[in-house]
Design a protein around this motif. Structure first.
Motif, PDB file in Angstrom:
ATOM      1  N   LEU A  70       0.751  -1.211   0.067  1.00  0.00           N
ATOM      2  CA  LEU A  70      -0.101  -0.026  -0.023  1.00  0.00           C
ATOM      3  C   LEU A  70       0.836   1.284  -0.021  1.00  0.00           C
ATOM      4  CD1 LEU A  70      -2.997  -0.677   2.563  1.00  0.00           C
ATOM      5  CD2 LEU A  70      -3.046  -0.514   0.029  1.00  0.00           C
ATOM      6  N   VAL A  71       1.849   1.296   0.785  1.00  0.00           N
ATOM      7  CA  VAL A  71       2.571   2.593   1.013  1.00  0.00           C
ATOM      8  C   VAL A  71       3.497   2.933  -0.355  1.00  0.00           C
ATOM      9  CG1 VAL A  71       4.747   3.406   2.180  1.00  0.00           C
ATOM     10  CG2 VAL A  71       2.980   2.347   3.419  1.00  0.00           C
ATOM     11  N   HIS A  72       3.883   1.356  -0.898  1.00  0.00           N
ATOM     12  CA  HIS A  72       4.537   1.713  -2.078  1.00  0.00           C
ATOM     13  C   HIS A  72       3.781   2.313  -3.261  1.00  0.00           C
ATOM     14  CE1 HIS A  72       7.099   0.646  -5.683  1.00  0.00           C
ATOM     15  NE2 HIS A  72       6.195  -0.111  -6.213  1.00  0.00           N
ATOM     16  N   ARG A  73       2.677   1.791  -3.369  1.00  0.00           N
ATOM     17  CA  ARG A  73       1.471   2.233  -4.200  1.00  0.00           C
ATOM     18  C   ARG A  73       1.138   3.977  -4.030  1.00  0.00           C
ATOM     19  NH1 ARG A  73      -1.133  -1.583  -8.175  1.00  0.00           N
ATOM     20  NH2 ARG A  73       0.168  -3.510  -7.750  1.00  0.00           N
ATOM     21  N   LEU A  74       1.096   4.177  -2.811  1.00  0.00           N
ATOM     22  CA  LEU A  74       0.639   5.485  -2.455  1.00  0.00           C
ATOM     23  C   LEU A  74       1.864   6.234  -2.830  1.00  0.00           C
ATOM     24  CD1 LEU A  74      -0.952   4.668   1.084  1.00  0.00           C
ATOM     25  CD2 LEU A  74      -2.269   5.521  -0.890  1.00  0.00           C
ATOM     26  N   GLN A  75       2.866   6.052  -2.538  1.00  0.00           N
ATOM     27  CA  GLN A  75       4.123   6.873  -2.951  1.00  0.00           C
ATOM     28  C   GLN A  75       4.134   7.049  -4.612  1.00  0.00           C
ATOM     29  OE1 GLN A  75       7.216   4.906  -0.286  1.00  0.00           O
ATOM     30  NE2 GLN A  75       6.660   6.346   1.028  1.00  0.00           N
ATOM     31  N   GLN A  76       4.125   5.961  -5.141  1.00  0.00           N
ATOM     32  CA  GLN A  76       4.215   5.908  -6.473  1.00  0.00           C
ATOM     33  C   GLN A  76       3.153   6.971  -7.049  1.00  0.00           C
ATOM     34  OE1 GLN A  76       3.376   2.051  -7.768  1.00  0.00           O
ATOM     35  NE2 GLN A  76       5.511   1.942  -8.805  1.00  0.00           N
ATOM     36  N   ALA A  77       1.988   7.058  -6.377  1.00  0.00           N
ATOM     37  CA  ALA A  77       0.927   8.212  -6.979  1.00  0.00           C
ATOM     38  C   ALA A  77       0.871   9.427  -6.124  1.00  0.00           C
ATOM     39  CB  ALA A  77      -0.636   7.591  -6.761  1.00  0.00           C
ATOM     40  N   ASP A  78       2.319   9.644  -5.493  1.00  0.00           N
ATOM     41  CA  ASP A  78       2.485  10.755  -4.806  1.00  0.00           C
ATOM     42  C   ASP A  78       1.459  11.590  -3.870  1.00  0.00           C
ATOM     43  OD1 ASP A  78       4.089  13.278  -4.342  1.00  0.00           O
ATOM     44  OD2 ASP A  78       3.097  14.264  -6.006  1.00  0.00           O
ATOM     45  N   ILE A  79       0.865  10.465  -3.156  1.00  0.00           N
ATOM     46  CA  ILE A  79      -0.482  10.691  -2.261  1.00  0.00           C
ATOM     47  C   ILE A  79       0.133  11.418  -0.967  1.00  0.00           C
ATOM     48  CG2 ILE A  79      -2.120   9.555  -0.845  1.00  0.00           C
ATOM     49  CD1 ILE A  79      -2.600   9.612  -3.991  1.00  0.00           C
ATOM     50  N   SER A  80      -0.268  12.386  -0.401  1.00  0.00           N
ATOM     51  CA  SER A  80      -0.151  13.129   0.532  1.00  0.00           C
ATOM     52  C   SER A  80      -0.964  12.794   2.033  1.00  0.00           C
ATOM     53  CB  SER A  80      -0.010  14.512   0.595  1.00  0.00           C
ATOM     54  OG  SER A  80       0.951  14.798  -0.527  1.00  0.00           O
ATOM     55  N   TRP A  81      -2.114  12.551   1.549  1.00  0.00           N
ATOM     56  CA  TRP A  81      -3.364  12.266   2.772  1.00  0.00           C
ATOM     57  C   TRP A  81      -4.252  11.005   2.345  1.00  0.00           C
ATOM     58  CZ3 TRP A  81      -4.803  14.914   7.070  1.00  0.00           C
ATOM     59  CH2 TRP A  81      -4.113  16.250   7.259  1.00  0.00           C
ATOM     60  N   ILE A  82      -4.622  10.351   3.136  1.00  0.00           N
ATOM     61  CA  ILE A  82      -5.722   9.272   3.210  1.00  0.00           C
ATOM     62  C   ILE A  82      -6.935   9.596   3.863  1.00  0.00           C
ATOM     63  CG2 ILE A  82      -5.814   7.050   3.543  1.00  0.00           C
ATOM     64  CD1 ILE A  82      -2.676   6.550   3.833  1.00  0.00           C
ATOM     65  N   PHE A  83      -7.918   9.461   3.296  1.00  0.00           N
ATOM     66  CA  PHE A  83      -9.160   9.558   3.841  1.00  0.00           C
ATOM     67  C   PHE A  83      -9.924   8.052   3.859  1.00  0.00           C
ATOM     68  CE2 PHE A  83      -8.958  13.755   1.297  1.00  0.00           C
ATOM     69  CZ  PHE A  83      -8.143  14.142   1.831  1.00  0.00           C
ATOM     70  N   LEU A  84     -10.214   7.771   4.970  1.00  0.00           N
ATOM     71  CA  LEU A  84     -10.886   6.337   5.109  1.00  0.00           C
ATOM     72  C   LEU A  84     -12.288   6.571   5.236  1.00  0.00           C
ATOM     73  CD1 LEU A  84      -9.086   4.824   8.166  1.00  0.00           C
ATOM     74  CD2 LEU A  84      -8.355   4.715   5.691  1.00  0.00           C
ATOM     75  N   ALA A  85     -13.195   5.688   4.343  1.00  0.00           N
ATOM     76  CA  ALA A  85     -14.538   6.166   4.088  1.00  0.00           C
ATOM     77  C   ALA A  85     -15.106   4.697   3.838  1.00  0.00           C
ATOM     78  CB  ALA A  85     -14.483   6.658   2.829  1.00  0.00           C
ATOM     79  N   ASN A 101      -0.249  11.276  11.087  1.00  0.00           N
ATOM     80  CA  ASN A 101      -1.279  12.389  11.032  1.00  0.00           C
ATOM     81  C   ASN A 101      -1.827  13.000   9.776  1.00  0.00           C
ATOM     82  OD1 ASN A 101      -1.050  12.805  13.951  1.00  0.00           O
ATOM     83  ND2 ASN A 101       1.095  13.880  13.775  1.00  0.00           N
ATOM     84  N   LYS A 102      -1.828  12.082   8.664  1.00  0.00           N
ATOM     85  CA  LYS A 102      -2.156  12.387   7.511  1.00  0.00           C
ATOM     86  C   LYS A 102      -3.172  11.420   7.158  1.00  0.00           C
ATOM     87  CE  LYS A 102       0.644  15.651   6.568  1.00  0.00           C
ATOM     88  NZ  LYS A 102       0.164  17.012   6.075  1.00  0.00           N
ATOM     89  N   ILE A 103      -3.752  10.483   7.909  1.00  0.00           N
ATOM     90  CA  ILE A 103      -4.850   9.499   7.647  1.00  0.00           C
ATOM     91  C   ILE A 103      -6.119  10.066   8.561  1.00  0.00           C
ATOM     92  CG2 ILE A 103      -5.746   7.292   7.671  1.00  0.00           C
ATOM     93  CD1 ILE A 103      -2.795   6.593   7.655  1.00  0.00           C
ATOM     94  N   ILE A 104      -7.312  10.413   7.939  1.00  0.00           N
ATOM     95  CA  ILE A 104      -8.617  10.601   8.761  1.00  0.00           C
ATOM     96  C   ILE A 104      -9.490   9.562   8.207  1.00  0.00           C
ATOM     97  CG2 ILE A 104      -7.785  12.979   9.113  1.00  0.00           C
ATOM     98  CD1 ILE A 104      -9.932  13.668   6.827  1.00  0.00           C
ATOM     99  N   ASN A 105     -10.614   9.502   9.359  1.00  0.00           N
ATOM    100  CA  ASN A 105     -11.668   8.554   9.305  1.00  0.00           C
ATOM    101  C   ASN A 105     -13.056   9.454   9.605  1.00  0.00           C
ATOM    102  OD1 ASN A 105     -12.965   6.147   8.821  1.00  0.00           O
ATOM    103  ND2 ASN A 105     -12.925   5.720  11.106  1.00  0.00           N
ATOM    104  N   ILE A 106     -14.134   8.859   9.099  1.00  0.00           N
ATOM    105  CA  ILE A 106     -15.225   9.475   9.482  1.00  0.00           C
ATOM    106  C   ILE A 106     -15.880   8.200  10.135  1.00  0.00           C
ATOM    107  CG2 ILE A 106     -16.506   8.909   7.174  1.00  0.00           C
ATOM    108  CD1 ILE A 106     -18.077  11.636   8.040  1.00  0.00           C
ATOM    109  N   HIS A 107     -16.687   8.287  11.353  1.00  0.00           N
ATOM    110  CA  HIS A 107     -17.413   7.287  12.058  1.00  0.00           C
ATOM    111  C   HIS A 107     -18.672   7.787  12.541  1.00  0.00           C
ATOM    112  CE1 HIS A 107     -17.079   3.750  14.745  1.00  0.00           C
ATOM    113  NE2 HIS A 107     -17.644   4.497  15.665  1.00  0.00           N
ATOM    114  N   PRO A 108     -19.520   6.864  12.369  1.00  0.00           N
ATOM    115  CA  PRO A 108     -20.851   7.133  12.773  1.00  0.00           C
ATOM    116  C   PRO A 108     -21.296   6.750  14.092  1.00  0.00           C
ATOM    117  CG  PRO A 108     -20.984   4.863  11.917  1.00  0.00           C
ATOM    118  CD  PRO A 108     -19.274   5.333  12.014  1.00  0.00           C
ATOM    119  N   SER A 109     -20.669   7.674  14.828  1.00  0.00           N
ATOM    120  CA  SER A 109     -21.068   7.955  16.426  1.00  0.00           C
ATOM    121  C   SER A 109     -20.380   9.115  17.049  1.00  0.00           C
ATOM    122  CB  SER A 109     -20.837   6.755  17.174  1.00  0.00           C
ATOM    123  OG  SER A 109     -19.313   6.627  17.581  1.00  0.00           O
ATOM    124  N   LEU A 110     -20.638   9.483  18.154  1.00  0.00           N
ATOM    125  CA  LEU A 110     -19.972  10.585  18.652  1.00  0.00           C
ATOM    126  C   LEU A 110     -18.985  10.192  19.684  1.00  0.00           C
ATOM    127  CD1 LEU A 110     -22.700  12.968  20.028  1.00  0.00           C
ATOM    128  CD2 LEU A 110     -21.061  13.235  17.991  1.00  0.00           C
TER     129      LEU A 110
END
Length: 185
Positions: A70-85, A101-110
């Motif tokens: 995954l990291v190899h593929r992300l670096q090949q694509a020049d990815i700076s941020w990851i959004f989990l969905a 500090n460059k990976i964020i997620n959205i979660h369906p609760s408080l």
């Protein structure tokens, strides 16, 4: 000025991926990563012209091995941020260290209430009067990273788990792109 390049990680239908793509973002979604061959989100990526990397974790000897890929593929694509969905895997140290500090997620609760799977079902069964949506940074725990934004949703007396889920998803689809743009500034 060149836009920041981001990847979205998803495992399922891709409603949050679609909401991200339908908004005017301050970054470019340059890759969709999916751990479920045949997931509906792949059709959405094709519709939006987003390249995909699909993998089956069972084809790797360890979590570290597929995260190195995954990291190899992300670096090949020049990815700076990851959004989990709707990505249903826990990030391990290989991915976390590469994108600290460059990976964020959205979660369906408080959060910290109802972490993990089926948060909406957990909230519904607990009989809470309020639940909501949280956008947070990913760390090595399960939905334990620092909170970026939250929005409350009242649970109505006539709600079913399905009606609650629909209202939570409406908030997710509105809130996630707003938070993403705030982080890109």
């Amino acid at each position: 000025m060149k836009k920041i390049r981001a990847a979205v990680f998803a495992s399922g239908a891709g409603s949050n991926f679609q909401a991200i793509m339908e908004n005017d973002l301050l970054c470019e979604v340059a890759l969709l990563v999916c751990d479920k061959p045949g997931a509906r989100v792949l059709e959405k990526a094709e519709k939006f012209g987003v390249p995909t990397f699909v993998f089956d974790s069972k084809e790797y000897a360890s979590k570290s091995d597929y995260e190195k890929e995954l990291v190899h593929r992300l670096q090949q694509a020049d990815i700076s941020w990851i959004f989990l969905a709707g990505y249903m895997r826990i990030a391990g140290p290989t991915l976390l260290n590469a994108y600290e500090n460059k990976i964020i997620n959205i979660h369906p609760s408080l959060l910290p209430e109802f972490p993990g799977k089926d948060a909406i079902g957990q909230a519904f069964k607990a009989g809470v009067s309020t639940t909501g949506v949280t956008v947070h940074y990913i760390d090595d725990g399960i939905d334990t990273g620092p909170v970026i934004a939250q929005e409350s949703i009242e649970v109505f007396s006539d709600d079913t788990a399905e009606t609650l889920k629909e209202r939570i998803q409406q908030v997710e689809h509105r809130l996630y792109p707003v938070v993403i743009n705030r982080l890109m500034k």
